[in-house]
Design a protein around this motif. Sequence first.
Motif, PDB file in Angstrom:
ATOM      1  N   VAL A 156       0.864  -1.187   0.000  1.00 17.22           N
ATOM      2  CA  VAL A 156       0.000   0.000   0.000  1.00 17.22           C
ATOM      3  C   VAL A 156       0.895   1.229   0.000  1.00 17.22           C
ATOM      4  O   VAL A 156       1.732   1.392   0.893  1.00 17.22           O
ATOM      5  N   ILE A 157       0.729   2.074  -0.996  1.00 17.29           N
ATOM      6  CA  ILE A 157       1.427   3.353  -1.033  1.00 17.29           C
ATOM      7  C   ILE A 157       0.401   4.441  -0.763  1.00 17.29           C
ATOM      8  O   ILE A 157      -0.591   4.552  -1.487  1.00 17.29           O
ATOM      9  N   GLU A 158       0.618   5.204   0.296  1.00 16.78           N
ATOM     10  CA  GLU A 158      -0.263   6.334   0.583  1.00 16.78           C
ATOM     11  C   GLU A 158       0.403   7.617   0.113  1.00 16.78           C
ATOM     12  O   GLU A 158       1.562   7.877   0.421  1.00 16.78           O
ATOM     13  N   TYR A 159      -0.343   8.435  -0.608  1.00 13.82           N
ATOM     14  CA  TYR A 159       0.077   9.789  -0.950  1.00 13.82           C
ATOM     15  C   TYR A 159      -0.737  10.742  -0.086  1.00 13.82           C
ATOM     16  O   TYR A 159      -1.976  10.748  -0.149  1.00 13.82           O
ATOM     17  N   ALA A 160      -0.038  11.530   0.724  1.00 17.37           N
ATOM     18  CA  ALA A 160      -0.736  12.383   1.678  1.00 17.37           C
ATOM     19  C   ALA A 160      -0.011  13.709   1.867  1.00 17.37           C
ATOM     20  O   ALA A 160       1.208  13.791   1.721  1.00 17.37           O
ATOM     21  N   SER A 161      -0.783  14.725   2.198  1.00 23.47           N
ATOM     22  CA  SER A 161      -0.231  16.044   2.524  1.00 23.47           C
ATOM     23  C   SER A 161      -0.428  16.302   4.007  1.00 23.47           C
ATOM     24  O   SER A 161      -1.519  16.052   4.549  1.00 23.47           O
ATOM     25  N   PHE A 162       0.587  16.825   4.655  1.00 25.30           N
ATOM     26  CA  PHE A 162       0.484  17.108   6.082  1.00 25.30           C
ATOM     27  C   PHE A 162      -0.527  18.218   6.383  1.00 25.30           C
ATOM     28  O   PHE A 162      -0.955  18.350   7.523  1.00 25.30           O
ATOM     29  N   THR A 163      -0.901  18.998   5.383  1.00 26.31           N
ATOM     30  CA  THR A 163      -1.886  20.057   5.602  1.00 26.31           C
ATOM     31  C   THR A 163      -3.294  19.632   5.187  1.00 26.31           C
ATOM     32  O   THR A 163      -4.215  20.446   5.227  1.00 26.31           O
ATOM     33  N   ALA A 202       3.835   9.697 -12.055  1.00 26.21           N
ATOM     34  CA  ALA A 202       3.856   8.256 -12.333  1.00 26.21           C
ATOM     35  C   ALA A 202       2.574   7.570 -11.879  1.00 26.21           C
ATOM     36  O   ALA A 202       2.064   6.668 -12.554  1.00 26.21           O
ATOM     37  N   ASP A 203       2.025   8.009 -10.734  1.00 28.18           N
ATOM     38  CA  ASP A 203       0.833   7.362 -10.181  1.00 28.18           C
ATOM     39  C   ASP A 203      -0.431   8.206 -10.350  1.00 28.18           C
ATOM     40  O   ASP A 203      -1.470   7.885  -9.761  1.00 28.18           O
ATOM     41  N   ASP A 204      -0.332   9.285 -11.138  1.00 23.88           N
ATOM     42  CA  ASP A 204      -1.489  10.140 -11.430  1.00 23.88           C
ATOM     43  C   ASP A 204      -2.190  10.594 -10.149  1.00 23.88           C
ATOM     44  O   ASP A 204      -3.401  10.435  -9.976  1.00 23.88           O
ATOM     45  N   VAL A 205      -1.405  11.150  -9.242  1.00 29.53           N
ATOM     46  CA  VAL A 205      -1.947  11.623  -7.969  1.00 29.53           C
ATOM     47  C   VAL A 205      -2.470  13.046  -8.134  1.00 29.53           C
ATOM     48  O   VAL A 205      -1.721  13.957  -8.442  1.00 29.53           O
ATOM     49  N   GLN A 206      -3.772  13.228  -7.919  1.00 28.64           N
ATOM     50  CA  GLN A 206      -4.392  14.539  -8.078  1.00 28.64           C
ATOM     51  C   GLN A 206      -5.069  15.030  -6.815  1.00 28.64           C
ATOM     52  O   GLN A 206      -5.532  16.166  -6.757  1.00 28.64           O
ATOM     53  N   GLY A 207      -5.167  14.178  -5.815  1.00 28.78           N
ATOM     54  CA  GLY A 207      -5.774  14.570  -4.552  1.00 28.78           C
ATOM     55  C   GLY A 207      -5.236  13.717  -3.432  1.00 28.78           C
ATOM     56  O   GLY A 207      -4.589  12.691  -3.667  1.00 28.78           O
ATOM     57  N   THR A 208      -5.512  14.130  -2.200  1.00 31.98           N
ATOM     58  CA  THR A 208      -5.026  13.387  -1.039  1.00 31.98           C
ATOM     59  C   THR A 208      -6.157  13.169  -0.037  1.00 31.98           C
ATOM     60  O   THR A 208      -7.052  13.999   0.077  1.00 31.98           O
ATOM     61  N   PRO A 209      -6.112  12.038   0.691  1.00 29.20           N
ATOM     62  CA  PRO A 209      -5.146  10.961   0.483  1.00 29.20           C
ATOM     63  C   PRO A 209      -5.518  10.102  -0.724  1.00 29.20           C
ATOM     64  O   PRO A 209      -6.691   9.896  -1.017  1.00 29.20           O
ATOM     65  N   SER A 210      -4.507   9.611  -1.416  1.00 28.74           N
ATOM     66  CA  SER A 210      -4.667   8.657  -2.503  1.00 28.74           C
ATOM     67  C   SER A 210      -3.837   7.422  -2.162  1.00 28.74           C
ATOM     68  O   SER A 210      -2.829   7.526  -1.472  1.00 28.74           O
ATOM     69  N   PHE A 211      -4.270   6.286  -2.673  1.00 27.56           N
ATOM     70  CA  PHE A 211      -3.599   5.030  -2.344  1.00 27.56           C
ATOM     71  C   PHE A 211      -3.357   4.216  -3.600  1.00 27.56           C
ATOM     72  O   PHE A 211      -4.211   4.155  -4.491  1.00 27.56           O
ATOM     73  N   VAL A 212      -2.202   3.595  -3.659  1.00 29.62           N
ATOM     74  CA  VAL A 212      -1.892   2.638  -4.714  1.00 29.62           C
ATOM     75  C   VAL A 212      -1.697   1.300  -4.020  1.00 29.62           C
ATOM     76  O   VAL A 212      -0.758   1.114  -3.241  1.00 29.62           O
ATOM     77  N   ILE A 213      -2.625   0.381  -4.298  1.00 35.96           N
ATOM     78  CA  ILE A 213      -2.613  -0.921  -3.625  1.00 35.96           C
ATOM     79  C   ILE A 213      -2.286  -1.990  -4.660  1.00 35.96           C
ATOM     80  O   ILE A 213      -3.084  -2.232  -5.577  1.00 35.96           O
TER      81      ILE A 213
END
Length: 224
Positions: free
Chosen positions: A61-68, A185-196
Amino acid sequence: MKNALLATVAVAAVAGGAWFLSRPAVPADPVLGAALAQDAEYDASQIIEMVKGAEDAPVEVIEYASFTCPHCANFHDNQYPQIEENYIDTGKVRFVYREVYFDRPGLWASMVARCGGEERFFGITDLIYERQDEWARRESGEEIISDLRRIGKVAGLTDEDLDACLTDGETAQNLYGWYLANAEADDVQGTPSFVINGEKYSNMSYDDFAAILDEKLAEADAAE
């Protein structure tokens, strides 16, 4: 002396390249964002992946997250502890946390979290999210950095540690370039997003998350 340093970091006007902190992390104009990605050299090999769980776990599981990001703070307060207990600590999931920089405070928070190294990163991350309502609402960069420094010191970092980390322009630039490459690479446009296990998902309840993890675990078992 400390107030002078905080003011200096807040406007990112220190020697050694910390000017990078004054640049917008994710500009509204995507063309400008692309230009920043092209003109800012970075070395991704200098960035450590922050990982929990067994290296040979069948599910990643890869989480993409912003601390804010308030939704990210909510995820780490509610869903994540259950995922950690039931899947990460049991060897079923390898969990990778990757920061997203929508703003300068998010980058500053990341630099404080990483200041503690791999051993302290997740503990400092928990503190940053727990106190997000306090530090992220401050009106000035100086106040935000002051609050983040206090969090770092609660986690055992010294003023000298924090001074060095928050004025490390090279690391800031490497982190930003690393983030842009990962997001593309993972098309991250919002948070949190996950690549499982290679598939992207948006935020969800714990029950929905657990159902997906169980499905991926079953697929891994069937493939053996």
